[in-house]
Scaffold this motif. Sequence first.
Motif, mmCIF file in Angstrom:
data_model
loop_
_atom_site.group_PDB
_atom_site.id
_atom_site.type_symbol
_atom_site.label_atom_id
_atom_site.label_comp_id
_atom_site.label_asym_id
_atom_site.label_seq_id
_atom_site.Cartn_x
_atom_site.Cartn_y
_atom_site.Cartn_z
ATOM 1 N N ALA A 243 0.812 -1.210 0.000
ATOM 2 C CA ALA A 243 0.000 0.000 0.000
ATOM 3 C C ALA A 243 0.848 1.263 0.000
ATOM 4 O O ALA A 243 0.369 2.339 -0.379
ATOM 5 N N GLU A 244 2.123 1.146 0.423
ATOM 6 C CA GLU A 244 3.007 2.308 0.472
ATOM 7 C C GLU A 244 3.510 2.715 -0.903
ATOM 8 O O GLU A 244 3.929 3.859 -1.102
ATOM 9 N N ARG A 245 3.462 1.795 -1.864
ATOM 10 C CA ARG A 245 4.016 2.093 -3.178
ATOM 11 C C ARG A 245 3.294 3.281 -3.820
ATOM 12 O O ARG A 245 2.084 3.430 -3.712
ATOM 13 N N LYS A 246 4.065 4.110 -4.505
ATOM 14 C CA LYS A 246 3.509 5.302 -5.134
ATOM 15 C C LYS A 246 2.814 4.971 -6.452
ATOM 16 O O LYS A 246 1.848 5.612 -6.832
ATOM 17 N N GLU A 247 3.326 3.953 -7.174
ATOM 18 C CA GLU A 247 2.803 3.686 -8.511
ATOM 19 C C GLU A 247 1.468 2.945 -8.464
ATOM 20 O O GLU A 247 0.491 3.344 -9.090
ATOM 21 N N ASP A 248 1.422 1.841 -7.735
ATOM 22 C CA ASP A 248 0.211 1.010 -7.739
ATOM 23 C C ASP A 248 -0.159 0.579 -6.330
ATOM 24 O O ASP A 248 -0.663 -0.506 -6.119
ATOM 25 N N GLY A 249 0.126 1.431 -5.339
ATOM 26 C CA GLY A 249 -0.213 1.107 -3.967
ATOM 27 C C GLY A 249 -1.547 1.698 -3.571
ATOM 28 O O GLY A 249 -2.426 1.935 -4.395
ATOM 29 N N GLY A 250 -1.693 1.971 -2.290
ATOM 30 C CA GLY A 250 -2.939 2.534 -1.792
ATOM 31 C C GLY A 250 -3.678 1.571 -0.884
ATOM 32 O O GLY A 250 -3.319 0.393 -0.748
ATOM 33 N N VAL A 251 -4.722 2.092 -0.260
ATOM 34 C CA VAL A 251 -5.493 1.286 0.695
ATOM 35 C C VAL A 251 -6.306 0.202 0.015
ATOM 36 O O VAL A 251 -6.934 -0.609 0.699
ATOM 37 N N ARG A 252 -6.308 0.162 -1.304
ATOM 38 C CA ARG A 252 -7.061 -0.900 -1.984
ATOM 39 C C ARG A 252 -6.552 -2.282 -1.607
ATOM 40 O O ARG A 252 -7.298 -3.269 -1.685
ATOM 41 N N TRP A 253 -5.277 -2.383 -1.197
ATOM 42 C CA TRP A 253 -4.754 -3.676 -0.775
ATOM 43 C C TRP A 253 -5.406 -4.153 0.510
ATOM 44 O O TRP A 253 -5.369 -5.339 0.827
ATOM 45 N N PHE A 254 -6.007 -3.236 1.273
ATOM 46 C CA PHE A 254 -6.712 -3.606 2.500
ATOM 47 C C PHE A 254 -8.221 -3.682 2.290
ATOM 48 O O PHE A 254 -8.875 -4.606 2.777
ATOM 49 N N GLU A 397 -17.986 -10.029 -11.721
ATOM 50 C CA GLU A 397 -16.551 -10.186 -11.930
ATOM 51 C C GLU A 397 -15.826 -9.290 -10.943
ATOM 52 O O GLU A 397 -16.209 -8.134 -10.712
ATOM 53 N N HIS A 398 -14.791 -9.847 -10.347
ATOM 54 C CA HIS A 398 -13.964 -9.083 -9.409
ATOM 55 C C HIS A 398 -12.523 -9.527 -9.613
ATOM 56 O O HIS A 398 -12.168 -10.669 -9.338
ATOM 57 N N VAL A 399 -11.704 -8.621 -10.096
ATOM 58 C CA VAL A 399 -10.290 -8.895 -10.333
ATOM 59 C C VAL A 399 -9.507 -8.450 -9.109
ATOM 60 O O VAL A 399 -9.697 -7.331 -8.603
ATOM 61 N N PHE A 400 -8.631 -9.311 -8.619
ATOM 62 C CA PHE A 400 -7.863 -8.998 -7.426
ATOM 63 C C PHE A 400 -6.778 -7.977 -7.739
ATOM 64 O O PHE A 400 -6.280 -7.908 -8.873
ATOM 65 N N PRO A 401 -6.387 -7.168 -6.759
ATOM 66 C CA PRO A 401 -5.335 -6.169 -6.993
ATOM 67 C C PRO A 401 -4.038 -6.820 -7.434
ATOM 68 O O PRO A 401 -3.651 -7.885 -6.938
ATOM 69 N N GLN A 402 -3.377 -6.177 -8.374
ATOM 70 C CA GLN A 402 -2.109 -6.682 -8.903
ATOM 71 C C GLN A 402 -1.101 -5.545 -8.943
ATOM 72 O O GLN A 402 -1.460 -4.370 -9.060
ATOM 73 N N LEU A 403 0.182 -5.903 -8.855
ATOM 74 C CA LEU A 403 1.244 -4.922 -9.011
ATOM 75 C C LEU A 403 1.426 -4.590 -10.479
ATOM 76 O O LEU A 403 1.271 -5.453 -11.348
ATOM 77 N N ALA A 404 1.758 -3.340 -10.747
ATOM 78 C CA ALA A 404 2.043 -2.946 -12.124
ATOM 79 C C ALA A 404 3.336 -3.598 -12.577
ATOM 80 O O ALA A 404 4.186 -3.986 -11.773
ATOM 81 N N ASP A 405 3.499 -3.727 -13.881
ATOM 82 C CA ASP A 405 4.692 -4.344 -14.458
ATOM 83 C C ASP A 405 5.817 -3.316 -14.455
ATOM 84 O O ASP A 405 6.080 -2.629 -15.435
ATOM 85 N N LEU A 406 6.483 -3.214 -13.294
ATOM 86 C CA LEU A 406 7.533 -2.217 -13.121
ATOM 87 C C LEU A 406 8.863 -2.910 -12.861
ATOM 88 O O LEU A 406 8.905 -4.091 -12.503
ATOM 89 N N PRO A 407 9.989 -2.190 -13.023
ATOM 90 C CA PRO A 407 11.278 -2.789 -12.685
ATOM 91 C C PRO A 407 11.320 -3.206 -11.225
ATOM 92 O O PRO A 407 10.631 -2.632 -10.365
ATOM 93 N N ALA A 408 12.137 -4.190 -10.958
ATOM 94 C CA ALA A 408 12.232 -4.721 -9.597
ATOM 95 C C ALA A 408 12.770 -3.662 -8.656
ATOM 96 O O ALA A 408 13.708 -2.942 -8.956
ATOM 97 N N SER A 409 12.161 -3.549 -7.517
ATOM 98 C CA SER A 409 12.615 -2.623 -6.481
ATOM 99 C C SER A 409 12.451 -3.304 -5.137
ATOM 100 O O SER A 409 11.737 -4.290 -4.999
ATOM 101 N N THR A 410 13.090 -2.782 -4.147
ATOM 102 C CA THR A 410 13.066 -3.405 -2.832
ATOM 103 C C THR A 410 11.769 -3.070 -2.125
ATOM 104 O O THR A 410 11.475 -1.908 -1.877
ATOM 105 N N LEU A 411 10.997 -4.102 -1.796
ATOM 106 C CA LEU A 411 9.751 -3.903 -1.054
ATOM 107 C C LEU A 411 9.972 -4.022 0.448
ATOM 108 O O LEU A 411 9.224 -3.475 1.228
ATOM 109 N N ASP A 412 10.964 -4.743 0.839
ATOM 110 C CA ASP A 412 11.195 -5.010 2.251
ATOM 111 C C ASP A 412 12.602 -4.570 2.620
ATOM 112 O O ASP A 412 13.520 -5.376 2.627
#
Length: 690
Positions: A243-254, A397-412
């Motif tokens: 949810a912290e990600r700027k590109e495809d994050g947000g509270v939608r993950w919750f 129909e309900h599509v689950f949240p997905q990460l955008a196709d972005l270069p690898a970055s450190t999530l943790d």
Amino acid sequence: MDTLPETLLSTIQNFKVYDGLPSNVTHPFATSAETSCGVLQDIIQASDQLANSLNQYLQADFTNTKLVSLLRQQATLSRSLHLSDLNIQQTLHAFKQRSKASYGEDIPQDRGALIDWCVARCEAWGRLVGMETFKDEVGEGSISFVFGGKVLVVDLELLIDRADPLDPKIRVSKAKTSYAISSPEATTMDGSLSLDAFLKDSFQCFFAEVQKPDEQRDPVEAAKLGSVILDHFRYLVMLDRLAERKEDGGVRWFVDVDQLCTVVETFAKSEAEAVALSMSTERSPLDIFLLRAHTLPLPYLKSPSLSFLTYLSPLAYLSLLRDSSALPTDPNMKLPNFDIPLDRLRSKLATSLKGATIATLTLSPPIESHIFPASMSIPTLTARPTFSLVPAGSDLEHVFPQLADLPASTLDPVNNESSGRNVWFLDFTEGGKYPGIVMSQSRMREIELVINPLSSMETMNTMGMMSFGTGSWVDLLINPSSLVSPERYVSIFRSPSSAHPPLQLRLTAPEEPGFVLHKIPVNSMKEVWGVLEVVREQCWLNEILSGCEWNPEGLQLSHEQNDEQDNVTEADLDAVLSGSVTPRKIPVNIFVPSHSGSPGPIFDNPGLNDIAPKVHRTKIVMTSPERPPISGLVEICVSFDETKPRGVNVELNGAMGSDLRPEVMEEICRRGGTLSLSGRIWAKAHGSLQ
């Protein structure tokens, strides 16, 4: 050791660490799919290296004795070093397996110190998952915790009762989640009420266990409850970093789980009403609903996610029904209305219930595996899911949240783990606590077609996935420890009321391999419904076959071999001549037809309406002789059919004089008596002297 050159022998020795790959779990839908895929890729690469090395050795000049001597010396040294390294790896592996043993929580014996210990455990859980933890004592009888992430904030309030100084009590008064919204105003949003109740119950279960009397308290069980809380926090922290990600994050993950729960619970209520209407009852029977509808959604049952009750055995349903009391119907209730109250059902399923199959929708940590393809939804090519009860469900129909196709970055950044792709899974093992579900090869193939209709195995209609074992899926179900696959299994079924002679069941094992299903990657709710349709049919068939104690043909039980032979009388001879003799046993042959969910060739049919594969009914066929004096055979075909009132269809051929109606036989199957149908039909048939 990393710079040590490889030899032919050392290359082979490296794979001894894996101790082989079990055949029934070497497939994409296993828990160890990523590890097994990596090992298989290493074996393929090592095979190429071995072939190249052998070709290089063909060009060497072995007439030089000094060269041969040096090669032997180098091979001996390398072998010793690799054997030493292999021994170290095996020892470390054994220690790691041993370290998984749990000796329980170190609960203080002094009741007065128990409160401080519980508070310290809460602080430790927050720090272990990397959340900022703040403790605040509000007066003498209240302690509040704040577990903060980047987006998620969890408030926990504990009430302490010190009325008895020697035995103070602690309980959870409130658990509340909230989310920080990235906006110029920096506002917050309240979290899910269901998630709040779930976290509160998790903490309260731990506190209740450690505060039991000394003779009832179980430190091992307390450790399990504590690890469950830790797992819940880890999962929420993973969502928090997404949810912290700027590109495809947000509270939608919750909030996506709550939005999905509203959709599936509303749809489940409409299906429950359709089942109750077809049965002319006020409440829908839960077991029939599970056979005809699209499973029962149970949010926040096992984890901070959504679980689905896929199948319930007749014995489990009967035990729940006997323990449940009828409650008045609330017409304004938004949840499905069953003959078993949902709160009673959830309390039983939250611990464990034998005979219940539960699938949990969960998001995996970032993985680098490429064995799972991207979502490919092509409704015209898939026969699943079907919507016979509520046709309007095909529009949902309900599509689950997905990460955008972005270069690898450190999530943790805390653990410094490289990011991969987070995959949504349907987990049937509850995080590895249960062994999984035995599935036939063709149904595994059908599941693959649900999640990827244009899979690379499309041209392998006659073969599909291959098992490296020697047995069938029936062997894996009823005789998993045997190394020999018998052609048939036998069992004796005795009527509890002695309504008919014992049935001598003879099951022919199908020539179809089996697999153990652990988890399935999914991308949308329709894929979940389609997969669970296939799984429930397999569970229905597994439950029927598991209802008897089977033995390989030829290995008879000792008490069956030593049955005393009764003396033959003239009355017995007259009964034989008149055709009214009662046999000692009724032979029943059982056969499970092969199930195929593979579509036909696409380009053979010009019309697009004929492209979609047809759903093949799961069925079991039983044949037995007619009751004398009538000669011939009785054939009973019981098939899974969600369009029928009870979810099953019984077809009867033969059985002259039997007055068993189809709805009666369907009710017998519903109550777990499928394998007893031959005896019941024999008892209802008219003999020559009647």
